[in-house]
Design a protein around this motif. Structure first.
Motif, PDB file in Angstrom:
ATOM      1  N   TRP A  72      43.126  43.588  44.954  1.00 38.29           N
ATOM      2  CA  TRP A  72      43.407  42.410  45.781  1.00 38.29           C
ATOM      3  C   TRP A  72      42.388  41.312  45.504  1.00 38.29           C
ATOM      4  O   TRP A  72      42.735  40.124  45.379  1.00 38.29           O
ATOM      5  N   LEU A  73      41.107  41.701  45.385  1.00 39.40           N
ATOM      6  CA  LEU A  73      40.079  40.712  45.075  1.00 39.40           C
ATOM      7  C   LEU A  73      40.288  40.133  43.677  1.00 39.40           C
ATOM      8  O   LEU A  73      40.041  38.943  43.445  1.00 39.40           O
ATOM      9  N   LEU A  74      40.749  40.963  42.757  1.00 42.07           N
ATOM     10  CA  LEU A  74      41.018  40.472  41.405  1.00 42.07           C
ATOM     11  C   LEU A  74      42.142  39.444  41.412  1.00 42.07           C
ATOM     12  O   LEU A  74      42.110  38.463  40.661  1.00 42.07           O
ATOM     13  N   ALA A  75      43.133  39.662  42.287  1.00 40.14           N
ATOM     14  CA  ALA A  75      44.223  38.689  42.406  1.00 40.14           C
ATOM     15  C   ALA A  75      43.728  37.368  42.985  1.00 40.14           C
ATOM     16  O   ALA A  75      44.321  36.310  42.728  1.00 40.14           O
TER      17      ALA A  75
ATOM     18  N   SER B 232      40.267  33.436  41.488  1.00 35.71           N
ATOM     19  CA  SER B 232      39.992  32.009  41.327  1.00 35.71           C
ATOM     20  C   SER B 232      39.303  31.381  42.535  1.00 35.71           C
ATOM     21  O   SER B 232      38.889  30.221  42.467  1.00 35.71           O
ATOM     22  N   ARG B 233      39.169  32.123  43.634  1.00 34.56           N
ATOM     23  CA  ARG B 233      38.503  31.572  44.812  1.00 34.56           C
ATOM     24  C   ARG B 233      37.030  31.290  44.506  1.00 34.56           C
ATOM     25  O   ARG B 233      36.382  32.051  43.784  1.00 34.56           O
ATOM     26  N   PRO B 234      36.461  30.218  45.078  1.00 30.90           N
ATOM     27  CA  PRO B 234      35.049  29.887  44.791  1.00 30.90           C
ATOM     28  C   PRO B 234      34.076  31.011  45.107  1.00 30.90           C
ATOM     29  O   PRO B 234      33.147  31.272  44.332  1.00 30.90           O
ATOM     30  N   LEU B 235      34.267  31.703  46.236  1.00 29.08           N
ATOM     31  CA  LEU B 235      33.344  32.775  46.600  1.00 29.08           C
ATOM     32  C   LEU B 235      33.447  33.981  45.675  1.00 29.08           C
ATOM     33  O   LEU B 235      32.573  34.839  45.672  1.00 29.08           O
ATOM     34  N   LEU B 236      34.531  34.053  44.895  1.00 26.06           N
ATOM     35  CA  LEU B 236      34.716  35.176  43.969  1.00 26.06           C
ATOM     36  C   LEU B 236      34.488  34.763  42.520  1.00 26.06           C
ATOM     37  O   LEU B 236      34.920  35.451  41.594  1.00 26.06           O
ATOM     38  N   GLY B 237      33.818  33.641  42.337  1.00 26.43           N
ATOM     39  CA  GLY B 237      33.428  33.242  40.995  1.00 26.43           C
ATOM     40  C   GLY B 237      34.284  32.200  40.335  1.00 26.43           C
ATOM     41  O   GLY B 237      34.078  31.887  39.162  1.00 26.43           O
TER      42      GLY B 237
ATOM     43  N   GLY C  17      37.150  32.238  39.034  1.00 28.60           N
ATOM     44  CA  GLY C  17      37.823  32.704  37.827  1.00 28.60           C
ATOM     45  C   GLY C  17      36.910  33.241  36.750  1.00 28.60           C
ATOM     46  O   GLY C  17      37.385  33.766  35.740  1.00 28.60           O
ATOM     47  N   GLY C  18      35.593  33.147  36.941  1.00 32.14           N
ATOM     48  CA  GLY C  18      34.670  33.549  35.892  1.00 32.14           C
ATOM     49  C   GLY C  18      34.645  35.041  35.629  1.00 32.14           C
ATOM     50  O   GLY C  18      34.413  35.466  34.496  1.00 32.14           O
TER      51      GLY C  18
ATOM     52  N   LEU D  37      36.739  46.134  37.361  1.00 33.08           N
ATOM     53  CA  LEU D  37      38.051  46.103  36.723  1.00 33.08           C
ATOM     54  C   LEU D  37      38.130  45.068  35.605  1.00 33.08           C
ATOM     55  O   LEU D  37      39.120  45.035  34.866  1.00 33.08           O
ATOM     56  N   ALA D  38      37.109  44.233  35.474  1.00 33.65           N
ATOM     57  CA  ALA D  38      37.110  43.185  34.459  1.00 33.65           C
ATOM     58  C   ALA D  38      35.987  43.368  33.453  1.00 33.65           C
ATOM     59  O   ALA D  38      35.583  42.409  32.790  1.00 33.65           O
ATOM     60  N   ARG D  39      35.453  44.576  33.335  1.00 29.46           N
ATOM     61  CA  ARG D  39      34.469  44.928  32.319  1.00 29.46           C
ATOM     62  C   ARG D  39      34.813  46.333  31.826  1.00 29.46           C
ATOM     63  O   ARG D  39      35.465  47.106  32.536  1.00 29.46           O
TER      64      ARG D  39
END
Length: 390
Positions: A3-6, A9-14, A16-17, A114-116
């Motif tokens: 859910w966080l991965l979805a 793009s939110r600012p607090l979640l980086g 999109g970085g 999930l992104a590394r």
């Protein structure tokens, strides 16, 4: 975590970085690797040749985009670790705390795992440790495969019992590593090009040395932060000195580990697990780079320790969990503050790295004490017979 991965793009979640590493950088490398070569002269490629097959593996799932296939494989590796910890925890003199720790600890890093591809590497290290009681050959082979992907899994062999077990594990590690490296050299060009980029790395802002330089900037040090070698690094006076000091501390950490192995006399069933966690902690805190995904390694090794009721590392596992939670605040939530070197960003780095440094010191100290023989008590003496009694 999905859910966080979805909501990546939110600012607090980086902004999109976090996910950009997969669909941008990894996807680019996938195209290069698919053509039969490792990324040549790419300063961002700093990984051993075993990383190539891992980054190519999403192509084995047809019908999915590269990003979605990568996430599916990360989840599969997570499930494999969980299953291995559950199986280990049900054995006699074992505990399910390890599986519970992994299940609850990994989400402390938000959606980053999930992104590394560090979950996949951690799976090889976890399986190598848990295989040790059944097969030293499998332990050595799995550790070698992990080392070909990200070097550090070779440290899990440090606690293998001396004698025949150690010879078997290291022999199979060497044979497996040599065979896999030969196969990779035949299938890809320039498999060792990554070594050139490793030598040029500086001091990442999240490392212990970076924390010192961040504090120094508040005292007037004129250094700056630049994007180099895939990380935000400090540039300026004395940076090379701090980098050399980090390498010297890493060598000192290796010396401490070798001293422990030479002096260890008493072993418990948890000693190989405890030694692996202590070794990776020492190498992490002395490194020029401490990326947030490094906490995945420490969570996995802490979970393996907790599968044994004999482990000496329970306080260390708690410190690692706290450092993981704080790492998520540093990246991605407050990373702009960290890069700008503000007082809040510096304070976060100082606290997180203090937790890791404390964990490394406590881990090594408890490992040392747990493997030292208990002092012998003087034998009780019989009371002397009196003359009257005789």
């Amino acid at each position: 975590m999905l859910w966080l991965l979805a909501l990546n793009s939110r600012p607090l979640l980086g902004s999109g970085g976090v996910a950009r590493e997969v669909w941008g950088l990894y996807r680019h490398w996938y195209g290069v690797l698919a053509d039969g070569g490792f990324p040549v002269h790419d300063p961002l490629w700093q990984y051993p040749p075993g990383a190539g097959p891992v980054l190519l593996s999403p192509g084995l799932l047809p019908g999915l985009t590269y990003f979605r296939a990568f996430v599916v494989l990360a989840l599969a590796a997570d499930a494999l670790i969980t299953a291995a910890l559950l199986r280990a925890g049900t054995a006699p003199a074992r505990s399910l705390r390890g599986a519970a720790y992994w299940i609850c600890g990994l989400p402390l890093l938000l959606h980053l795992p999930l992104a590394r591809y560090d979950v996949q590497v951690t799976a090889l290290a976890v399986l190598a440790l848990l295989a040790l009681t059944r097969s030293t050959r499998a332990c050595g082979a799995l550790a070698a495969l992990g080392a070909l992907v990200k070097v550090w899994p070779v440290l899990v062999l440090l606690g293998v019992p001396k004698g025949r077990a150690a010879r078997s594990a290291w022999l199979w590690a060497a044979a497996t590593g040599a065979a896999a490296l030969t196969a990779l050299s035949l299938g890809f060009t320039h498999p060792l090009d990554f070594l050139r980029n490793q030598g040029g790395r500086g001091v990442q802002i999240e490392s212990l040395g970076g924390t010192l330089l961040s504090l120094a900037s508040h005292a007037g040090w004129p250094g700056t932060v630049r994007y180099r070698y895939g990380a935000m690094e400090f540039t300026g006076p004395y940076v090379s000195l701090v980098a050399d000091a980090s390498l010297a501390l890493t060598a000192a950490g290796l010396g401490l580990l070798l001293l422990w192995r030479a002096r260890a006399r008493h072993r418990t069933p948890a000693t190989p697990y405890d030694a692996a966690l202590s070794a990776v902690l020492l190498f992490t805190v002395t490194s020029r780079v401490i990326s947030p995904q490094y906490l995945i390694w420490l969570l996995g090794l802490s979970a393996v320790c907790l599968t044994s009721r004999h482990t000496s590392q329970r306080p260390v596992a708690a410190l690692v969990a706290a450092a993981s939670a704080l790492s998520s605040v540093i990246y991605p939530v407050c990373y702009d503050q960290v890069m700008a070197g503000t007082w809040p960003g510096t304070a976060l780095l100082l606290l997180r790295n203090a937790l890791l440094l404390t964990a490394a010191a406590v881990s090594y100290g408890r490992l040392w004490r747990a493997t030292r023989p208990a002092p012998r008590l003087p034998a009780p003496q019989r009371p002397a017979l009196t003359a009257a009694a005789s």
